[in-house]
Motif scaffolding. Structure first.
Motif, short mmCIF file in Angstrom:
data_model
loop_
_atom_site.label_atom_id
_atom_site.label_comp_id
_atom_site.label_asym_id
_atom_site.label_seq_id
_atom_site.Cartn_x
_atom_site.Cartn_y
_atom_site.Cartn_z
N PRO A 100 0.82 -1.22 0.00
CA PRO A 100 0.00 0.00 0.00
C PRO A 100 0.85 1.26 0.00
O PRO A 100 2.05 1.22 0.30
N VAL A 101 0.20 2.38 -0.32
CA VAL A 101 0.86 3.69 -0.32
C VAL A 101 0.04 4.61 0.57
O VAL A 101 -1.19 4.67 0.46
N ILE A 102 0.74 5.33 1.45
CA ILE A 102 0.08 6.24 2.38
C ILE A 102 0.53 7.67 2.07
O ILE A 102 1.74 7.95 2.07
N HIS A 103 -0.43 8.54 1.80
CA HIS A 103 -0.17 9.95 1.57
C HIS A 103 -0.92 10.77 2.61
O HIS A 103 -2.08 10.48 2.92
N LEU A 104 -0.26 11.80 3.13
CA LEU A 104 -0.88 12.71 4.08
C LEU A 104 -0.88 14.12 3.51
O LEU A 104 0.06 14.53 2.83
N TYR A 105 -1.95 14.85 3.82
CA TYR A 105 -2.09 16.24 3.40
C TYR A 105 -2.35 17.09 4.63
O TYR A 105 -3.18 16.74 5.48
N HIS A 106 -1.63 18.19 4.71
CA HIS A 106 -1.87 19.19 5.76
C HIS A 106 -2.41 20.44 5.07
O HIS A 106 -1.67 21.22 4.50
N ARG A 107 -3.73 20.56 5.09
CA ARG A 107 -4.42 21.61 4.34
C ARG A 107 -4.06 21.49 2.86
O ARG A 107 -4.32 20.48 2.23
N SER A 108 -3.43 22.51 2.31
CA SER A 108 -3.09 22.45 0.89
C SER A 108 -1.70 21.88 0.64
O SER A 108 -1.29 21.76 -0.51
N PHE A 109 -0.96 21.54 1.70
CA PHE A 109 0.40 21.03 1.52
C PHE A 109 0.36 19.51 1.41
O PHE A 109 -0.24 18.83 2.23
N GLY A 110 1.03 19.00 0.42
CA GLY A 110 1.12 17.56 0.25
C GLY A 110 1.31 17.19 -1.21
O GLY A 110 1.39 18.06 -2.09
N PRO A 111 1.42 15.90 -1.50
CA PRO A 111 1.32 14.83 -0.51
C PRO A 111 2.63 14.57 0.22
O PRO A 111 3.70 14.74 -0.34
N ILE A 112 2.52 14.14 1.49
CA ILE A 112 3.66 13.71 2.29
C ILE A 112 3.57 12.19 2.37
O ILE A 112 2.69 11.64 3.03
N GLU A 113 4.46 11.51 1.67
CA GLU A 113 4.39 10.05 1.62
C GLU A 113 5.06 9.44 2.84
O GLU A 113 6.16 9.83 3.23
N LEU A 177 7.13 20.95 7.45
CA LEU A 177 6.43 19.96 6.63
C LEU A 177 7.33 19.43 5.51
O LEU A 177 7.26 18.25 5.14
N HIS A 178 8.18 20.30 4.97
CA HIS A 178 9.12 19.85 3.94
C HIS A 178 10.09 18.81 4.50
O HIS A 178 10.45 17.85 3.79
N SER A 179 10.53 18.98 5.73
CA SER A 179 11.45 18.00 6.31
C SER A 179 10.79 16.64 6.47
O SER A 179 11.42 15.60 6.27
N LEU A 180 9.50 16.63 6.83
CA LEU A 180 8.78 15.35 6.91
C LEU A 180 8.59 14.73 5.54
O LEU A 180 8.56 13.51 5.40
N LYS A 181 8.45 15.58 4.53
CA LYS A 181 8.27 15.06 3.18
C LYS A 181 9.56 14.45 2.64
O LYS A 181 9.53 13.44 1.93
N LYS A 182 10.70 15.03 2.99
CA LYS A 182 11.97 14.52 2.49
C LYS A 182 12.50 13.36 3.33
O LYS A 182 13.22 12.51 2.82
#
Length: 866
Positions: A100-113, A177-182
């Motif tokens: 599976p693939v999990i994506h998270l969105y924080h308001r308009s920012f995302g996706p954070i995989e 949020l960028h650090s969590l995305k990377k």
């Protein structure tokens, strides 16, 4: 002729619910991606779970997602989308390589995989980090807790008095949020200081300043004058300059180079601990972090935790400002002895037959005599190290001792600076580790330091003893420090520290040698790929900070007392009836070295097909060789470890160990074929059998009888071989006849093939001609159709004009009849009045003119119609 049946395919079944209807997860099992995007607009935090109904990982992660959703459904919207159904919009727009693939969105920012373990606690921890990417720090105690964490920390100071969102706050929020995305592990913690006085503790004065905290190296402030203040730049700056004292490893379970890439960097200490990400406190992790901090702390007096010391000392009630001079004097006295730049050297053996060495630790120090300014602890300088080595080797003869239980130290001045001197402390070390261990115990229990007579006696109070003996002379180190402080910078065997969650990756610990009965699931091992060895921490000891310190120190010293761990094969069961002895790691020395027989050892592997083909040869060899003098053995190198001097990268490998010269093993030549005669010649050539005793008459008679029996046996074998040869000849003749028949059949098939190829070319030529004729006729038909279409259009136009002409003629005839009637009425009235003649004639003339005009008009219209 029978026609080929068409392929029949069954359409895919309609998808069904993947999650239960009572689940807090919204299940879009038909892949309604557009509806999922619509749901995201009304929620602040959204988690998308893209799955495939048939995927085992998706099925296993379903319960974990449901558990997290049951805890966070009031704050986070959980949406599951079936991305496998071919009619769904998700399958058409998304192209995933795994499920599976999990994506998270924080308001308009995302996706954070999220790429971490599919475990509920880890998923919940990551979701909470996305929910609150910033920690708000409003007091000194919260600041101290933030800075004492082992993870890298980034702090931003913003004044919230002027406006609800001060300038730069949203940018800093987005960078978290960028650090969590990377980095899905979330190793960088972001915090916001809201109090001006708290910000001044870490030298943040202006609102919008960003601070990167580092434990060992100097902390940094974001350079606004060099880099633009953007979320991407802040995140990039933090990732590039972060300080990783200890790193988590989380293999995803598939093929990857994660462990290989990390272990290639150098020796690695792998620590397995049970870890709960949602727990508030982690005592064992805190101990390991302290050990890692001390190990990497190469210059504690200058850079190690300045902020923590400052905050802790200022708040401590025991801090007395009345004794700063004494404290400063003590720190100056021992600052040079805490962390000198040292180099370990080994002197040559005292004699060629000697088994002892002199091991010396050479250190560069700053003198405490007359000095114009305050002298800081210097960084290791290559020129000073080289000068110290030159000076040391000029005086090395004074350190030669046959056997000495004391540590001998000496000081000598630097060649370059009057404020620097060198210290050398030496001791005797046996090549075998027993004397080294005993001497080390003696050092720790009753240290004896004898200064050389050629040293400067007036400076003996400032001289530095050996590294293991330093705590007895420096009380400050004995109380507050450990022996591994800065060890990573003072040894060539620097360790990289890694953590693994034993709840998830205990199988790796078992492969490294962990016991299956270990219920605590705590384990530590050092792996060195370059030396092809690994060491295991004694599992009878509890995994604690002091135990890890001793483990690291024993690995780092020159003559390490650690014993290499060898993996044994637990599935081997020994039987006395076996002709070939199966060797394992635990029985290698007993079977090979301690055995008083000649040993022939075969290295093999389960996957080696050629090794398996040699089994019958070795069985015959073991039956021929006398068991009292020879042992035929084999070892599976894929399931057992071997000492490095007996390792091989070629299979099969055959080694012969003579019983009187076991250390002089001989390898069977690789260019010789492995068969029974060659093996016998090889063994007899290198064996060391004792000379046979003289034989008596009875012995000769027995030997003659035995030889006759052997001759008769060989004659029978020869007769069998001759019969087999004749049978082989007959089979050969039959095979030749079959081959000739097959060749004739092949020749006939070749002729048929050529004929068919010619017919195929002829048919292909006819097909091309027919295709050209077809194209030509088709073109002519198209042209005829165009002409017929033009005629039909012209005919239609003529019909329209003919209908119009008929209507016009009918209207003209009606007008002429009306004109004739008018003329008749005028002629009848002519008799009534003569005075009206002029008018009548005028009217007739007028009518005639109109009639003529009408006739001309009809004539012209008729011409047009024609």
């Amino acid at each position: 002729s029978c026609s080929r049946a068409k392929d029949v395919t069954m359409p895919a079944k309609l998808p069904v619910n993947f999650f239960s209807t009572r689940s807090p997860v919204i299940d879009l099992f038909r892949g309604q991606l557009d509806y999922a995007e619509h749901l995201r607009q009304d929620s602040e935090i959204v988690l998308y779970f893209f799955y495939a109904p048939w995927c085992g990982q998706s099925i296993a992660a379903r319960e974990e997602i449901e558990y997290v959703a049951s805890r966070l459904s009031d704050q986070v919207l959980f949406v599951a989308v079936n991305c496998w159904w071919n009619q769904g919009k998700c399958r058409k727009q998304k192209h995933f390589f795994y499920f599976p693939v999990i994506h998270l969105y924080h308001r308009s920012f995302g996706p954070i995989e999220y790429k971490g373990p599919m475990s509920a606690v880890y998923i919940e921890k990551f979701v909470r980090r996305v929910m609150t990417p910033l920690l708000y720090i409003s007091s000194r105690s919260k600041l101290l807790d933030f800075l004492s964490n082992y993870e890298p920390g980034v702090l931003g100071y913003f004044e919230f008095n002027a406006s609800p969102q001060p300038p730069g706050y949203l940018t800093f929020f987005t960078s978290a949020l960028h650090s969590l995305k990377k980095d899905y592990l979330g190793t960088i913690r972001f915090g916001v200081i809201t109090d001006k006085h708290v910000a001044e503790e870490i030298s943040l004065v202006h609102s919008g300043s960003v601070y990167l905290h580092r434990h060992v190296n100097t902390s940094l402030i974001y350079p606004n004058n060099i880099m633009n203040y953007t979320a991407e730049n802040i995140c990039k700056w933090a990732l590039e300059n972060q300080e990783m004292l200890i790193r988590w490893l989380r293999p995803h379970g598939g093929k990857s180079l994660l462990l290989n890439n990390e272990l290639k960097k150098g020796p690695a200490l792998l620590i397995f601990i049970p870890y709960n990400p949602l727990a508030e406190i982690h005592p064992l992790l805190d101990e390991i972090t302290k050990v890692a901090l001390e190990y990497h702390n190469c210059n504690k007096s200058q850079t190690a935790e300045p902020d923590l010391q400052h905050l802790g000392d200022s708040d401590s009630p025991a801090f007395d400002s009345s004794v700063p001079d004494a404290h400063m004097k003590l720190s100056e006295t021992f600052s040079i002895t805490k962390y000198p730049c040292c180099n370990t050297v080994v002197l040559p053996q005292w004699h060629s037959i000697s088994r002892t060495h002199n091991v010396c630790e050479l250190c560069i120090n700053q003198t405490l005599g007359v000095k114009p300014n305050k002298v800081h602890v210097p960084h290791c300088n290559f020129l000073e190290i080289e000068a110290a080595l030159d000076s040391f080797y000029l005086q090395e003869h004074t350190f030669f001792q046959v056997i000495s239980n004391t540590i001998e130290c000496s000081n000598f001045l630097s060649f370059y600076s009057p404020f620097s001197y060198y210290t050398a402390c030496c001791r005797t070390v046996n090549r075998h580790f027993l004397s080294f261990i005993s001497s080390e115990k003696t050092i720790f229990q009753t240290p004896k330091v004898a200064f050389s007579s050629h040293g400067k006696k007036d400076n003996t109070q400032h001289s530095i003893p050996h590294i293991e003996d330093r705590n007895w002379f420096i009380p400050d180190l004995h109380i507050s420090g450990t022996n591994i402080t800065g060890l990573s910078c003072r040894t060539n065997k620097t360790l990289n520290l890694y953590l693994l969650d034993s709840n998830l990756f205990w199988i790796y610990a078992e492969r490294l040698g962990a016991s299956r009965s270990n219920h605590l699931k705590e384990f530590a091992a050092i792996v060195d790929l370059k030396e092809e060895v690994h060491y295991v921490l004694d599992q009878n000891q509890s995994l604690a900070g002091s135990t890890l310190e001793d483990f690291i120190k024993n690995f780092s010293i020159l003559y390490s007392p650690l014993k290499r761990h060898l993996v044994d094969d637990p599935s081997v069961h020994f039987h006395q009836q076996r002709v070939i002895t199966e060797v394992t790691t635990s029985t290698f020395h007993d079977t090979v070295f301690l055995n008083d027989k000649n040993v022939l050892l075969l290295y093999y592997a389960q996957w080696c097909g050629f090794c398996a083909s040699l089994n019958h040869i070795f069985i015959q060899l073991a039956r021929l060789l006398p068991p009292d003098n020879f042992t035929v053995a084999r070892i599976d190198i894929t399931r057992n470890d071997l000492p490095w001097e007996f390792m091989t990268d070629h299979l099969p490998t055959i080694l012969f160990f003579p019983h009187q010269r076991k250390e002089q093993s001989v390898k069977f030549p690789e260019d010789f074929s492995v068969n029974l005669p060659n093996l016998l010649k090889f063994i007899l050539h290198h064996s060391s059998l004792s000379a046979p005793e003289p034989c008596t008459k009875e012995c000769l008679h027995k030997e003659t009888v035995l030889q006759q029996g052997h001759i008769s046996h060989l004659e029978r074998e020869i007769q069998k071989l001759r019969s087999e040869i004749s049978a082989l000849h007959q089979a050969y003749d039959q095979l030749e006849a079959q081959l000739s028949e097959a060749r004739r059949e092949e020749h006939r098939l070749q002729q048929q093939k050529h004929t068919l190829e010619k017919q195929h070319k002829t048919l292909q030529l006819h097909s091309e001609q027919l295709q050209a004729t077809y194209d030509q006729k088709n073109q002519e038909l198209l042209e005829m159709a165009e002409k017929l279409q033009e005629l039909a259009d012209a005919s239609e136009n003529l019909l329209k004009e003919n209908t119009l002409l008929r209507i016009l003629v009918a209207s003209r005839e009606g007008k002429l009849q009306s004109k004739d009637e008018i003329k008749e009425s005028l002629q009848s009235e002519h008799t009534l009045s003569e005075d009206n003649d002029i008018s009548v004639s005028t009217a007739i003339a007028t009518l005639d003119e109109k009639r003529s005009d009408t006739i001309e008009t009809e004539h012209s219209s008729g011409n047009r119609t024609e």
